[in-house]
Scaffold this active site. Structure first.
Site, short mmCIF file in Angstrom:
data_model
loop_
_atom_site.label_atom_id
_atom_site.label_comp_id
_atom_site.label_asym_id
_atom_site.label_seq_id
_atom_site.Cartn_x
_atom_site.Cartn_y
_atom_site.Cartn_z
N HIS A 118 49.91 -75.46 -36.83
CA HIS A 118 48.32 -75.56 -37.44
C HIS A 118 47.79 -76.83 -37.03
O HIS A 118 48.15 -77.73 -36.37
CB HIS A 118 48.59 -75.59 -39.18
CG HIS A 118 49.17 -77.05 -39.45
ND1 HIS A 118 50.50 -77.09 -39.34
CD2 HIS A 118 48.63 -77.77 -40.03
CE1 HIS A 118 50.98 -78.37 -39.84
NE2 HIS A 118 49.85 -78.75 -40.34
N ASP A 128 45.31 -79.95 -38.80
CA ASP A 128 44.66 -80.35 -40.36
C ASP A 128 42.92 -80.24 -40.40
O ASP A 128 42.45 -80.60 -39.51
CB ASP A 128 45.19 -81.80 -40.41
CG ASP A 128 46.71 -81.92 -40.63
OD1 ASP A 128 47.41 -80.94 -40.51
OD2 ASP A 128 47.07 -83.08 -40.41
N HIS A 144 50.01 -78.76 -34.52
CA HIS A 144 51.36 -79.16 -34.53
C HIS A 144 52.15 -78.35 -35.74
O HIS A 144 51.51 -77.47 -36.25
CB HIS A 144 51.35 -80.75 -35.08
CG HIS A 144 50.60 -80.87 -36.25
ND1 HIS A 144 49.23 -81.01 -36.25
CD2 HIS A 144 50.84 -81.33 -37.62
CE1 HIS A 144 48.73 -81.21 -37.48
NE2 HIS A 144 49.80 -81.35 -38.17
N ARG A 200 64.66 -82.59 -44.97
CA ARG A 200 63.71 -83.61 -44.54
C ARG A 200 62.59 -83.71 -45.24
O ARG A 200 62.12 -82.77 -46.07
CB ARG A 200 63.15 -83.01 -42.95
CG ARG A 200 61.93 -84.00 -42.50
CD ARG A 200 61.43 -83.37 -41.25
NE ARG A 200 60.52 -84.33 -40.39
CZ ARG A 200 59.04 -84.15 -40.65
NH1 ARG A 200 58.54 -83.28 -41.53
NH2 ARG A 200 58.17 -85.14 -39.98
#
EC number: 1.14.11.13
Length: 336
Positions: free
Chosen positions: A216, A218, A272, A282
């Site tokens: 995607h 941002d 990204h 994570r």
């Protein structure tokens, strides 16, 4: 009670099958360049305020070059103490460790409806499914946390004060270099549509390659990411996916769609994703600098690449695209 969402059951209910051993993103080449991790340009922010003009100009030049070439860079000496990050990650862990049944309640923790998110109900293919959880917290709702969540409220308020200070500095520097109207970045702390996204990425399910977070860009002006040292963030460069090596003590900054539009395409909002870690969780905290819904986005530079549009128009168009295709189309919708 279990804190983990029922990813397997949910995935099977959407696609009517078990988790695949391997998937591919139909829109991109998903093979990752295994280089031991790309080390993004590292910008020393202390040079912006050190009083030495030569160092300040060099710092600005490095930041602009990174925004143009990579759309990503890392910052050190940003002035935020280690204690602030440690407290924020502690509060984040407390939230995610709560029972799943509590997190999905509409009134959970004084957060707005749909603040807690997991998986991807809009996925139309396995490649659009995410094995992650998130809390979406807008700046406008932080003050509404009740007294029994006082430690969360004060911790988040402190974190936001610090991160908005850094965001203000970066936005002003980058905006000035492409002649963007400074009014877009006046008092970023008051931009109540800006938000924190607390992320928890779960280990790969059955060794699958289902994403921790799907590819995607941002929607923000700018995003500032604080992450642990596990790794998993990847960006697309020259048609290839490259894994980004975490840098201790550094924050990761990336250009969002709104800044790409304002800069007339000089700065790039880069696609990204996050690859889920193999055997460990994570955690990350992302701060998204977003304008008011009625803010008109007008690119600076000629010839203009993008039509004038409001942030509300952009968000509504992206939401329609996600519902119809499982992915947002982005700025290409607004090309002249």
């Amino acid at each position: 009670m279990a804190s983990q969402p029922p990813f397997k059951t949910n995935f099977c209910s959407i696609f009517g099958s078990s988790f695949p051993k391997q998937i591919s993103d139909s829109n991109t080449n998903t093979s990752t360049i295994q280089t031991g991790g790309l080390k993004l340009p590292v910008i020393d922010l202390s040079h912006l305020t050190s009083g030495e003009e030569v160092k300040r100009k060099r710092c600005v030049k490095q930041m602009v070059a990174a925004a143009k070439e990579w759309g990503f860079f890392q910052i050190v000496n940003h002035g935020i103490s280690k204690d602030v990050f440690e407290m924020m990650f502690l509060e984040e862990k407390k939230l995610f460790d709560l029972p799943f049944s509590a997190k999905v309640r509409e009134t959970f923790s004084d957060l707005s409806k749909n603040s807690y998110r997991w998986g991807n109900p809009n996925a139309t293919s396995p490649a659009q499914y995410s094995v992650s959880e998130a809390f979406h917290i807008t700046l406008s709702e932080i003050s509404k946390f009740s007294d029994d969540r006082n430690n969360l409220r004060t911790t988040v308020e402190t974190y936001v004060q610090e991160i908005t200070r850094v965001a203000q500095m970066i936005c002003e520097v980058l905006g000035k270099q492409v002649n963007v109207n400074s009014e877009y970045f006046e008092n970023i702390f008051e931009l109540k549509n800006s938000f924190l996204r607390l992320n928890k990425y779960h280990p790969r399910v059955f060794g699958s390659e289902v994403f921790g977070l799907v590819p995607h860009t941002d929607t923000s002006f700018l995003t500032i990411l604080s992450q642990d040292q596990i790794g998993g963030l990847e960006l697309k460069k020259n048609g290839e996916w490259i894994n980004v090596k975490p840098c201790s003590e550094a924050l990761t900054v990336n250009i969002g769609d709104m800044f790409q539009a304002l800069s007339n395409g000089v700065y790039e909002s880069v696609r990204h994703r996050v690859i889920s870690p193999a055997n460990i969780e994570r955690m990350s905290i992302a701060f998204f600098v977003c304008p008011y819904l009625e803010t008109e986005i007008e690119c600076f530079g000629y010839p203009k690449k993008y039509k004038r549009f409001s942030f509300k128009e952009y968000k509504e168009q992206s939401e329609r695209d996600v519902k119809e295709t499982g992915d947002k189309v982005g700025l290409s919708r607004f090309l002249i």
